[in-house]
Write an enzyme that holds these catalytic residues in place. Structure first.
Site, PDB file in Angstrom:
ATOM      1  N   ASP A  39       0.765  -1.290  -0.012  1.00 28.13           N
ATOM      2  CA  ASP A  39       0.155  -0.006   0.156  1.00 28.13           C
ATOM      3  C   ASP A  39       0.775   1.248  -0.018  1.00 28.13           C
ATOM      4  O   ASP A  39       0.476   2.229  -0.674  1.00 28.13           O
ATOM      5  CB  ASP A  39      -1.030  -0.025   1.073  1.00 28.13           C
ATOM      6  CG  ASP A  39      -1.801  -0.960   1.361  1.00 28.13           C
ATOM      7  OD1 ASP A  39      -2.200  -1.579   0.233  1.00 28.13           O
ATOM      8  OD2 ASP A  39      -2.885  -1.080   2.222  1.00 28.13           O
ATOM      9  N   ALA A  40       2.029   1.103   0.605  1.00 26.37           N
ATOM     10  CA  ALA A  40       2.839   2.403   0.903  1.00 26.37           C
ATOM     11  C   ALA A  40       3.368   2.773  -0.556  1.00 26.37           C
ATOM     12  O   ALA A  40       3.578   3.977  -0.742  1.00 26.37           O
ATOM     13  CB  ALA A  40       3.777   2.303   1.895  1.00 26.37           C
ATOM     14  N   TYR A  42       2.007   2.086  -3.356  1.00 27.55           N
ATOM     15  CA  TYR A  42       0.962   2.750  -3.978  1.00 27.55           C
ATOM     16  C   TYR A  42       0.905   4.042  -3.729  1.00 27.55           C
ATOM     17  O   TYR A  42       0.687   5.058  -4.692  1.00 27.55           O
ATOM     18  CB  TYR A  42      -0.294   1.844  -3.924  1.00 27.55           C
ATOM     19  CG  TYR A  42      -1.490   2.603  -4.515  1.00 27.55           C
ATOM     20  CD1 TYR A  42      -1.716   2.026  -5.832  1.00 27.55           C
ATOM     21  CD2 TYR A  42      -2.386   3.453  -3.795  1.00 27.55           C
ATOM     22  CE1 TYR A  42      -2.807   2.702  -6.270  1.00 27.55           C
ATOM     23  CE2 TYR A  42      -3.428   3.784  -4.483  1.00 27.55           C
ATOM     24  CZ  TYR A  42      -3.742   3.620  -5.983  1.00 27.55           C
ATOM     25  OH  TYR A  42      -4.773   3.908  -6.574  1.00 27.55           O
ATOM     26  N   ASP A  43       0.910   4.677  -2.395  1.00 24.79           N
ATOM     27  CA  ASP A  43       0.617   5.924  -1.918  1.00 24.79           C
ATOM     28  C   ASP A  43       1.596   6.778  -2.473  1.00 24.79           C
ATOM     29  O   ASP A  43       1.343   7.799  -2.737  1.00 24.79           O
ATOM     30  CB  ASP A  43       0.618   5.776  -0.647  1.00 24.79           C
ATOM     31  CG  ASP A  43      -0.609   5.227   0.088  1.00 24.79           C
ATOM     32  OD1 ASP A  43      -1.574   5.060  -0.520  1.00 24.79           O
ATOM     33  OD2 ASP A  43      -0.510   5.141   1.324  1.00 24.79           O
ATOM     34  N   SER A  88     -12.962  10.645  -0.708  1.00 23.10           N
ATOM     35  CA  SER A  88     -11.923  10.086   0.185  1.00 23.10           C
ATOM     36  C   SER A  88     -11.078  10.827   1.097  1.00 23.10           C
ATOM     37  O   SER A  88     -11.517  12.102   0.671  1.00 23.10           O
ATOM     38  CB  SER A  88     -11.109   9.139  -0.912  1.00 23.10           C
ATOM     39  OG  SER A  88     -10.132  10.077  -1.761  1.00 23.10           O
ATOM     40  N   LEU A  89     -10.154  10.668   1.628  1.00 24.79           N
ATOM     41  CA  LEU A  89      -9.469  11.471   2.576  1.00 24.79           C
ATOM     42  C   LEU A  89      -7.969  11.895   1.956  1.00 24.79           C
ATOM     43  O   LEU A  89      -7.315  10.966   1.323  1.00 24.79           O
ATOM     44  CB  LEU A  89      -9.347  10.998   3.936  1.00 24.79           C
ATOM     45  CG  LEU A  89     -10.531  10.765   4.413  1.00 24.79           C
ATOM     46  CD1 LEU A  89     -10.470  10.137   5.739  1.00 24.79           C
ATOM     47  CD2 LEU A  89     -11.352  12.018   5.045  1.00 24.79           C
ATOM     48  N   GLU A 120     -10.488  10.189  15.189  1.00 24.48           N
ATOM     49  CA  GLU A 120     -10.947   8.657  15.203  1.00 24.48           C
ATOM     50  C   GLU A 120      -9.965   7.788  14.380  1.00 24.48           C
ATOM     51  O   GLU A 120      -9.264   8.240  13.614  1.00 24.48           O
ATOM     52  CB  GLU A 120     -12.260   8.743  14.745  1.00 24.48           C
ATOM     53  CG  GLU A 120     -12.509   9.522  13.340  1.00 24.48           C
ATOM     54  CD  GLU A 120     -13.935   9.752  12.808  1.00 24.48           C
ATOM     55  OE1 GLU A 120     -14.699  10.117  13.814  1.00 24.48           O
ATOM     56  OE2 GLU A 120     -14.357   9.455  11.870  1.00 24.48           O
ATOM     57  N   LYS A 122      -8.437   5.157  11.976  1.00 20.27           N
ATOM     58  CA  LYS A 122      -8.853   5.111  10.631  1.00 20.27           C
ATOM     59  C   LYS A 122      -8.806   3.511  10.033  1.00 20.27           C
ATOM     60  O   LYS A 122      -8.039   2.867  10.221  1.00 20.27           O
ATOM     61  CB  LYS A 122      -7.836   5.938   9.702  1.00 20.27           C
ATOM     62  CG  LYS A 122      -8.420   5.450   8.250  1.00 20.27           C
ATOM     63  CD  LYS A 122      -7.292   6.327   7.170  1.00 20.27           C
ATOM     64  CE  LYS A 122      -7.685   6.220   5.742  1.00 20.27           C
ATOM     65  NZ  LYS A 122      -7.421   5.047   5.423  1.00 20.27           N
ATOM     66  N   ASP A 124      -9.155   0.092   8.298  1.00 20.46           N
ATOM     67  CA  ASP A 124      -8.709  -0.445   7.163  1.00 20.46           C
ATOM     68  C   ASP A 124      -9.613  -1.352   6.541  1.00 20.46           C
ATOM     69  O   ASP A 124      -9.452  -2.553   6.697  1.00 20.46           O
ATOM     70  CB  ASP A 124      -7.223  -0.938   7.002  1.00 20.46           C
ATOM     71  CG  ASP A 124      -6.560  -1.063   5.727  1.00 20.46           C
ATOM     72  OD1 ASP A 124      -7.236  -0.409   4.903  1.00 20.46           O
ATOM     73  OD2 ASP A 124      -5.454  -1.790   6.066  1.00 20.46           O
ATOM     74  N   GLU A 180     -17.380   2.316   7.859  1.00 18.55           N
ATOM     75  CA  GLU A 180     -16.457   1.344   7.248  1.00 18.55           C
ATOM     76  C   GLU A 180     -16.719  -0.161   7.683  1.00 18.55           C
ATOM     77  O   GLU A 180     -17.005  -0.230   9.007  1.00 18.55           O
ATOM     78  CB  GLU A 180     -14.987   1.917   7.821  1.00 18.55           C
ATOM     79  CG  GLU A 180     -13.932   1.233   7.128  1.00 18.55           C
ATOM     80  CD  GLU A 180     -13.413   2.211   5.938  1.00 18.55           C
ATOM     81  OE1 GLU A 180     -14.227   3.269   5.545  1.00 18.55           O
ATOM     82  OE2 GLU A 180     -12.423   1.631   5.472  1.00 18.55           O
ATOM     83  N   TYR A 232     -19.172   6.578  10.536  1.00 17.64           N
ATOM     84  CA  TYR A 232     -18.343   7.516  10.821  1.00 17.64           C
ATOM     85  C   TYR A 232     -19.011   9.162  10.064  1.00 17.64           C
ATOM     86  O   TYR A 232     -18.249  10.004  10.263  1.00 17.64           O
ATOM     87  CB  TYR A 232     -17.110   7.722  10.565  1.00 17.64           C
ATOM     88  CG  TYR A 232     -16.548   7.139   9.222  1.00 17.64           C
ATOM     89  CD1 TYR A 232     -16.971   7.746   8.175  1.00 17.64           C
ATOM     90  CD2 TYR A 232     -15.885   5.804   9.132  1.00 17.64           C
ATOM     91  CE1 TYR A 232     -16.523   7.253   6.845  1.00 17.64           C
ATOM     92  CE2 TYR A 232     -15.634   5.103   7.947  1.00 17.64           C
ATOM     93  CZ  TYR A 232     -15.747   5.977   6.710  1.00 17.64           C
ATOM     94  OH  TYR A 232     -15.592   5.381   5.678  1.00 17.64           O
ATOM     95  N   LYS A 321      -1.721   8.744   8.453  1.00 23.14           N
ATOM     96  CA  LYS A 321      -1.109   7.518   8.228  1.00 23.14           C
ATOM     97  C   LYS A 321      -0.180   7.118   9.247  1.00 23.14           C
ATOM     98  O   LYS A 321       0.816   7.893   9.505  1.00 23.14           O
ATOM     99  CB  LYS A 321      -0.890   6.978   6.848  1.00 23.14           C
ATOM    100  CG  LYS A 321      -1.901   7.435   5.884  1.00 23.14           C
ATOM    101  CD  LYS A 321      -2.921   6.508   5.653  1.00 23.14           C
ATOM    102  CE  LYS A 321      -2.680   5.039   4.828  1.00 23.14           C
ATOM    103  NZ  LYS A 321      -3.193   5.277   3.477  1.00 23.14           N
ATOM    104  N   CYS A 415      29.316 -26.211   8.489  1.00 14.81           N
ATOM    105  CA  CYS A 415      29.073 -24.926   9.189  1.00 14.81           C
ATOM    106  C   CYS A 415      29.877 -23.897   8.645  1.00 14.81           C
ATOM    107  O   CYS A 415      31.300 -24.002   8.208  1.00 14.81           O
ATOM    108  CB  CYS A 415      29.790 -25.165  10.434  1.00 14.81           C
ATOM    109  SG  CYS A 415      29.840 -23.698  11.475  1.00 14.81           S
ATOM    110  N   CYS A 418      32.900 -22.758  11.460  1.00 12.00           N
ATOM    111  CA  CYS A 418      34.142 -23.897  11.566  1.00 12.00           C
ATOM    112  C   CYS A 418      34.220 -25.158  10.702  1.00 12.00           C
ATOM    113  O   CYS A 418      35.012 -26.060  11.065  1.00 12.00           O
ATOM    114  CB  CYS A 418      33.781 -24.566  13.076  1.00 12.00           C
ATOM    115  SG  CYS A 418      32.396 -25.695  13.219  1.00 12.00           S
ATOM    116  N   CYS A 433      24.932 -27.460  13.367  1.00  4.67           N
ATOM    117  CA  CYS A 433      26.491 -27.664  13.353  1.00  4.67           C
ATOM    118  C   CYS A 433      26.861 -28.432  14.186  1.00  4.67           C
ATOM    119  O   CYS A 433      26.691 -28.310  15.577  1.00  4.67           O
ATOM    120  CB  CYS A 433      27.340 -25.971  13.308  1.00  4.67           C
ATOM    121  SG  CYS A 433      29.043 -26.130  14.019  1.00  4.67           S
ATOM    122  N   CYS A 439      33.428 -25.012  17.546  1.00  3.88           N
ATOM    123  CA  CYS A 439      32.850 -23.818  16.967  1.00  3.88           C
ATOM    124  C   CYS A 439      32.923 -22.559  17.479  1.00  3.88           C
ATOM    125  O   CYS A 439      32.278 -22.326  18.364  1.00  3.88           O
ATOM    126  CB  CYS A 439      31.484 -24.241  16.255  1.00  3.88           C
ATOM    127  SG  CYS A 439      30.866 -22.925  15.295  1.00  3.88           S
TER     128      CYS A 439
END
Ligand code: 9MJ
Length: 680
Positions: A39-40, A42-43, A88-89, A120, A122, A124, A180, A232, A321, A415, A418, A433, A439
């Site tokens: 999402d970030a 996209y934002d 939207s906001l 308030e 938000k 999702d 929502e 809301y 956000k 490993c 060692c 190991c 070791c």
């Protein structure tokens, strides 16, 4: 926003590119329910496009994704044209953005005084419109593109918390309620657990689950899904009136049986909004539903009207956000780390990425089963999740972005430190190991564990210092620590005379300890703090523990056959016995009779305590340490055996249980008084 240096032509090309990307992501998100970016991300694409359009308004077209709210509705549902557009906001990503919002509001209103805001969470989820006529639910619709949404009346009617008939009285003849619809976290987990058990597709997150559930053409399926709503705002209002403040409207909603988020608060000014934001950030994990930020709304409707709207969002509200919890980045490599008990853990080396408020460049992949489950290859683009204080996690790879030269991740046969053989038990996810204390990686980890806070608590002995001690051959076993003089320590990197002397003193101070800390510090497989305490409570002295058989060990609280076998194996190994003898020889000691620290009274000998809730003057671990010092055993759950419950703020089910069982409950204030009496 920074001033652009783009030419008109460049701006046009970039805007075009961004629009194509955004439209494609919209389609995947809204229509296919199968997003391929976080999402970030996209934002950010949206922000970039907005920024270009702000600098070159002549490039804005009505079709630009900035000019509408969402994607086109699915064709299969009936379409509903919203009588008033569903906006939207705008987003705020930090406190500066919030202050800018508040400044713009005050400038437009021509006031210097603090504005009243309703704050308030938000949610999702999925924004919906519910139309009530004469109190009866007539229609439910999604927001769709803000102008036209989908008719989901039948589905909405299956949600138990949405009233089909408004309660009370005084509702307008026609009332459009907006809110929502979401899926609470618990319901989401349950749904996915069931889907997994049936080998069905699981949902990526509660939002997708809510969207998928609401979009069912068969409302019987929706009816089985755990959906809920918080209302809301009001849309259309005819034949009646609502209060003149946002928060009062929501109060009125409640009297009509409409659900409203109980976290709503009215505050004055931007600083108070920021305070609410930080309070809710802390509370976020504990909320029973997902939120992705805070919405601030100018509370007085008259002022909202005065402020009006821009293209797709009101000027009187903003969504602040939280830092994104999921981001995409590149899996550059996978390295294998060797732990204290030899467990070999694959660790993802990532292109650094800012997620959940911190920069992440590494993430544990736990074991090869996890690598297989995620289907990872080196070179993949992966989604990283980091919530709260939880360690970052690779949650999935994005197959569409896999380059042709992506490489398989293979468990090394030897490993990496060692070069001993690596073993993988049939019934264990971890590979190990086989080098044991040969070791150096295992030696380093064993020493770090021995020095850690809950073990010998050696102040100032950090991981880097331990690495140097082992690499330089100064320390081979934990007993060697106590033979170190200040001089060799002072010659190490980033150490001086003073810090060397401090460390020597800290080592000396750590010699006076408890048997439980000592046992825990030995690093016996699967013997944590609680098991070490149980062993001491049962046997009281080291010799008895050393000579206990597997059968006898299982008489101890929380020791089963596996742990008993690990304990016996540990005490059978000659080099472990030698190290323990050495430790005693160099001065590590405790009270031989009680196993506790010497010189401390043990007024709580034989008592069993439990801690719960939030303490303000100390952490729970500190409270626990005090109780152990005075001889109490501390356990995790309340039972008839519990002597007392130390209950901090917001104590929940443990407090109820203690009260039901008649167990003594001690508040933090009372505990402080007791501590003085105990002399700690
Ligand atoms: C959410 N998503 O929780 C609004 N929202 O108000 C809240 N969304 C909103 N308010 C006006 N709490 C448009 C959207």
């Amino acid at each position: 926003m920074t001033q652009t240096t783009l030419s008109l032509k460049e701006a046009q090309q970039q805007a075009q590119g961004l629009r194509e990307q955004i439209n494609d992501h919209n389609y995947r998100y809204y229509v296919l329910d199968d997003p391929i970016i976080a999402d970030a991300s996209y934002d950010r694409l949206m922000q970039q496009l907005k920024s270009i359009e702000a600098d070159f308004p002549e490039l804005i077209t009505p079709e630009s994704p900035t000019q509408r709210v969402g994607a086109a509705p699915l064709k299969v549902f009936g379409q509903i044209r919203h009588e008033l557009p569903m906006l939207s906001l705008d987003n705020a990503f930090n406190e500066d953005d919030l202050n800018d919002f508040d400044r713009r509001v005050r400038e437009r209103l021509g006031t210097d005084s603090a504005v009243e805001y309703a704050c308030e969470p938000k949610l999702d989820g999925i924004a919906v419109s519910l139309l009530y006529e004469k109190g009866a639910l007539m229609r439910g619709a999604t927001r769709g593109d803000g102008t036209t949404g989908e008719d989901i009346t039948l589905n909405v009617r299956t949600i138990a918390t949405i009233p089909l008939k408004l309660l009370g009285e005084g509702w307008p003849d026609r009332l459009e309620v907006r809110g929502e619809i979401f899926m609470p976290k618990e319901g989401f987990e349950r749904l996915n657990k069931r889907a997994k058990a049936r080998d069905e597709k699981v949902f990526v997150n509660p939002r997708n689950a809510a969207a998928g559930s609401l979009r069912q053409l068969d409302s019987k399926i929706t009816a089985k899904r755990p959906l809920d709503i918080y209302c809301y705002s009001a849309g259309v209002v005819e034949g009646g009136e609502l209060p003149d403040r946002h928060a009062d409207i929501l109060e009125r909603f409640k009297t009509w049986g409409l659900r409203v988020n109980p976290e709503l608060r009215v505050v004055k000014g931007a600083a108070a909004c920021a305070e609410y934001f930080s309070r809710m950030s802390e509370k976020r994990e504990a909320l029973p539903y997902e939120i992705d930020g805070i919405v601030y709304k100018v509370n007085r409707l008259a002022l909202q009207e005065q402020l009006g709207f821009v293209a797709r969002a009101p000027r009187w509200a903003v969504a602040h956000k939280f830092p994104a919890r999921e981001e995409m980045t590149l899996l550059k490599d996978v390295e294998f780390q060797v732990g204290r008990t030899g467990a070999i853990t694959p660790v993802a080396r990532l292109e650094p990425v800012f997620v959940g408020g911190v920069t992440v460049s590494n993430a544990t992949l736990h074991n090869m089963d996890e690598v297989a489950r995620l289907g990872l290859k080196i070179g993949d683009t992966v989604v990283i999740h980091r919530a709260g204080d939880v360690i970052p996690k690779v949650v999935r790879a994005i197959p569409d972005r896999r380059p042709a030269d992506a490489r398989d991740i293979e468990l090394p046969e030897r490993c990496p430190v060692c070069h001993s053989d690596v073993e993988r038990d049939e019934d264990e996810a971890a590979a190990r190991c086989t080098g044991g204390l040969y070791c150096s990686a295992q030696r380093k980890e064993a020493i770090k564990h021995f020095a850690s806070r809950k073990a010998m608590d050696i102040d100032g002995l950090g991981d880097k210092l331990v690495d140097q001690f082992v690499e330089k051959g100064l320390v081979n076993t934990v007993a060697d620590l106590y033979k170190l003089g200040a001089e060799p320590i002072a010659s190490l990197e980033r150490m001086g005379k003073k810090s060397a002397t401090n460390l020597v003193n800290a080592l000396k101070a750590s010699q006076k300890t408890t048997l439980a800390r000592f046992i825990y510090g030995l690093g016996i497989r699967e013997v944590g703090e609680a098991t070490a305490q149980s062993l001491v409570a049962h046997y009281r002295d080291l010799e008895a523990i050393k000579s206990a058989t597997v059968e006898q060990l299982q008489e101890v609280d929380d020791v089963g056959p596996v742990v008993a076998a690990h304990i016996e194996t540990f005490f059978k190994q000659e080099h472990n016995l030698e190290v323990m003898d050495e430790l005693l020889k160099v001065g590590v000691h405790w009270d031989e009779d009680t196993g506790q620290e010497e010189g401390v009274d043990q007024p709580l000998q034989g008592e069993v305590w439990v801690l719960t809730g939030t303490l303000h003057t100390m952490t729970r671990d500190e409270g626990k340490a005090v109780l152990q010092k005075v001889g109490a055993k501390v356990t995790g759950s309340v039972s008839a055996k519990t002597t007392a419950l130390l209950a901090g703020e917001k104590a929940g089910s443990k407090l109820t249980k203690a009260q039901n069982l008649g167990v003594r409950v001690v508040t933090e204030d009372e505990f402080i008084v007791l501590m003085q009496q105990w002399g700690v």
